[in-house]
Write an enzyme that holds these catalytic residues in place. Sequence first.
Site, PDB file in Angstrom:
ATOM      1  N   ARG A 206       7.812 -10.583   5.357  1.00 47.61           N
ATOM      2  CA  ARG A 206       7.556 -10.246   6.755  1.00 47.61           C
ATOM      3  C   ARG A 206       8.329 -11.201   7.641  1.00 47.61           C
ATOM      4  NH1 ARG A 206       0.988  -9.591   6.087  1.00 47.61           N
ATOM      5  NH2 ARG A 206       1.146  -7.952   4.519  1.00 47.61           N
TER       6      ARG A 206
ATOM      7  N   CYS B 156       0.789  -1.239   0.000  1.00 49.37           N
ATOM      8  CA  CYS B 156       0.000   0.000   0.000  1.00 49.37           C
ATOM      9  C   CYS B 156       0.819   1.286   0.000  1.00 49.37           C
ATOM     10  CB  CYS B 156      -1.052  -0.007   1.114  1.00 49.37           C
ATOM     11  SG  CYS B 156      -0.589  -0.853   2.599  1.00 49.37           S
TER      12      CYS B 156
ATOM     13  N   ASP C   2      -3.022  -8.149  -4.415  1.00 49.53           N
ATOM     14  CA  ASP C   2      -3.369  -6.913  -3.744  1.00 49.53           C
ATOM     15  C   ASP C   2      -4.008  -5.899  -4.686  1.00 49.53           C
ATOM     16  OD1 ASP C   2      -3.453  -5.433  -1.492  1.00 49.53           O
ATOM     17  OD2 ASP C   2      -1.293  -5.111  -1.318  1.00 49.53           O
TER      18      ASP C   2
ATOM     19  N   LYS D  79     -11.765  -4.669   9.266  1.00 48.88           N
ATOM     20  CA  LYS D  79     -11.727  -5.462   8.045  1.00 48.88           C
ATOM     21  C   LYS D  79     -12.813  -6.524   8.008  1.00 48.88           C
ATOM     22  CE  LYS D  79      -8.081  -8.298  10.083  1.00 48.88           C
ATOM     23  NZ  LYS D  79      -6.890  -9.092   9.828  1.00 48.88           N
TER      24      LYS D  79
ATOM     25  N   HIS E 100      -5.564  -1.602  -4.249  1.00 42.53           N
ATOM     26  CA  HIS E 100      -6.002  -0.508  -3.394  1.00 42.53           C
ATOM     27  C   HIS E 100      -6.962   0.361  -4.172  1.00 42.53           C
ATOM     28  CE1 HIS E 100      -2.317  -1.954  -1.493  1.00 42.53           C
ATOM     29  NE2 HIS E 100      -3.048  -1.802  -0.424  1.00 42.53           N
TER      30      HIS E 100
ATOM     31  N   GLN F 134       0.781 -11.241  -2.532  1.00 44.80           N
ATOM     32  CA  GLN F 134      -0.617 -10.872  -2.319  1.00 44.80           C
ATOM     33  C   GLN F 134      -1.262 -10.512  -3.644  1.00 44.80           C
ATOM     34  OE1 GLN F 134       0.147  -7.517   0.339  1.00 44.80           O
ATOM     35  NE2 GLN F 134      -0.836  -8.673   1.967  1.00 44.80           N
TER      36      GLN F 134
ATOM     37  N   HIS G 209      -8.221  -1.560   1.016  1.00 44.94           N
ATOM     38  CA  HIS G 209      -7.260  -2.616   0.670  1.00 44.94           C
ATOM     39  C   HIS G 209      -8.084  -3.864   0.453  1.00 44.94           C
ATOM     40  CE1 HIS G 209      -3.947  -0.605   3.158  1.00 44.94           C
ATOM     41  NE2 HIS G 209      -5.033  -0.026   3.590  1.00 44.94           N
TER      42      HIS G 209
END
Length: 644
Positions: free
Chosen positions: A366, A337, A386, A472, A388, A384, A518
């Site tokens: 991570r 992000c 992902d 979330k 946004h 991910q 997200h």
Amino acid sequence: MIQITFPDKRVQEYPKGVTGMQIASGISEGLARNVLSIMVNEQVFDLQRPIHQNAEVRLLTWNDDEGRSTYWHSSAHLLAEALEALYPGIQFGIGPPIENGFYYDVDLGDQTISSDDFPKIEEKMKELAKAGSEYKREDVSKNDAVEYFTKKGDKYKLDLLKDLEDGTITFYTQGNFTDLCRGPHIPDTSKIKAIKLLNIAGAYWRGDEKSKQLTRIYGITFQKQKELTEYLERVEEAKKRDHRKLGKELELFTFSEKVGQGLPLWLPKGAQLRERLESFLKKAQLKAGYVPVVTPHIGHKDLYVTSGHYEKYGADSFQPIHTPVEGEEFFLKPMNCPHHCEIYKSRPHSYRDLPLRLAEFGTVYRYEQSGELHGLTRVRGFTQDDAHLFCRPDQVKEEFLKVIDLVLYVFNALDINDYTAQVSLRDPENKAKYIGSDENWEKAERAIIEAADEKGLTTKVETGEAAFYGPKLDFMVRDALGRKWQLGTIQVDYNLPERFELEYTGSDNQKHRPVMIHRAPFGSLERFIALLIEHCGGNFPLWLAPEQAIILGISEKYNDYVENISEFLKNSDIRASIDERDEKIGRKIRDAEVRKVPFMLIVGEKEAENKTVSVRKHGHGDLGSFSLDGFIELIKKETNQFIS
RNA sequence: GCCGAUGUAGCUCAGUUGGUCAGAGCUACUGAUUUGUAAUCAGUAGGUCGGGGGUUCGAAUCCCUCCAUCGGCUCCA
């Protein structure tokens, strides 16, 4: 007299103080034998506990969750009694029932227990169970309770007592063991027949890492030995679907100590499967108005200082990479992000441009604690799916609804229907854990709950489970062994736009702040594929299968024809391999079945002459003879929907 | 990170109390066989017994330590 209402709304009068056992006995002998506890006005009672008022009741047996809980709770007490007998002087934490069985946390002091001691403990439990001691309930004053556990020297029980109010405290005693417990329990220990201790683990007192770690012993019990055996067999059966086992057998992925723990290596078949999932979702996202972006794997420290990740996780993440000359600090990206925010900022935006949906299959890193890594479901480097969404405040709900649709589309396509939708809200008691204003949190939490309701999702609200930057909606799926994992996730974020000072020009010619959402339908490809493997037991839907068909020649004499078919299938976009080994057909079939190849095409003299193939479907057997076009048609029917 | 367990050939696993204990099956390779719907036969190759250190005349086996894996706990952007 009091009036007792049964689940079928039948009402019957009983003398005041009637017990659950008396009610059950009055109905039938069998029920009296099987009943474990009784639900009285939404509260579970012991069967011996008198009922003094009119009540709605439900008799609980093994078939009720609450019935099994009562049984396993009593089993936990039995474990404690056995442990106290065998290891005098140990102290007790808590011993609740769980989904499958129960555990008890104990402080063993200088003594130690390992799984080698289980048979001895199980024997003791069986011996105590046979004695058929009653579970006796007793109301005690707080003073008496404190005195009892002070005398006994049980500091954990004293710690628990601190939070309890006088007048609400009960003890349960069976045999020589007395426990602070609100109950309820089964009448006596004789119902506990089959006993198995499962494993041993450390568990922090009150779940606090800074507290002392106690020894947790897990176990399960049943009323019949046969039920225990069946349970253990079911667990064994489930282990066969474990993605770590299938991943190795089907050559999908591997790990290497040299590369590092938690860093998966995708093998050709796994990589193909993964690419297919990617293109499937990319296609759906293109339709839904997403635009692709690509960002690098590292980012400058300043990026994460701005995003807040540095403050929150800097010390606990992989340590920074320093440039050799300038000594600047870069971090492996833990999220996409912040990069995407900078893309948003690369040019001014008008309210007419929004929503802007930036999508990227972004690989993030991570530092997960070593004890936490788990196959492909918990890794240190993962990708991910992902995206946004930058939108105007008035668009949040609509965008959220569209994302739910996309997640459900993905889940349906892959036949994943046993998910739970979890709404994670912040813990109002511990606001310091989160960043962002109260007002924004409340707005976001409301938007999520409303959107989920409108989509008719049955949600489970978890307080205190929110991410530090926003609430979330997660789609949770269980693995083969029943552990829950988060897959798809949708998160509203009012925070990052603030920190990055994102803006757009409104119709009023004023600057406004966009809202970010997200979202990741898979969550991560690694975890999603892990769950997908376990879900289908390695039998992937045809459109995803790394190998859709394999051509098996009856003998080497027909290898030319085998290769002809292979060419033909390749030209028809069907992923087919060949088995030209000098083996008997039975062997080739067996190997293909073990590899879970969806279709086997068997060809020999007949087929070569007639230009046909004999089709065998994995797990089904012989489907008979097909022309090549006929086979293509068969396979396309199953795959068309998703082929890109 | 913490508690407990495990770690023997590419894979699945045997190896009793330290003394021909470095083994089996599958895989791979070679040869024979030319096969009709879930394992053809034979031979060959393959391991510093997770790494390092120690105890011992002698260690896969006992001890220490590190690494990884498994089951939990905590954590989880």
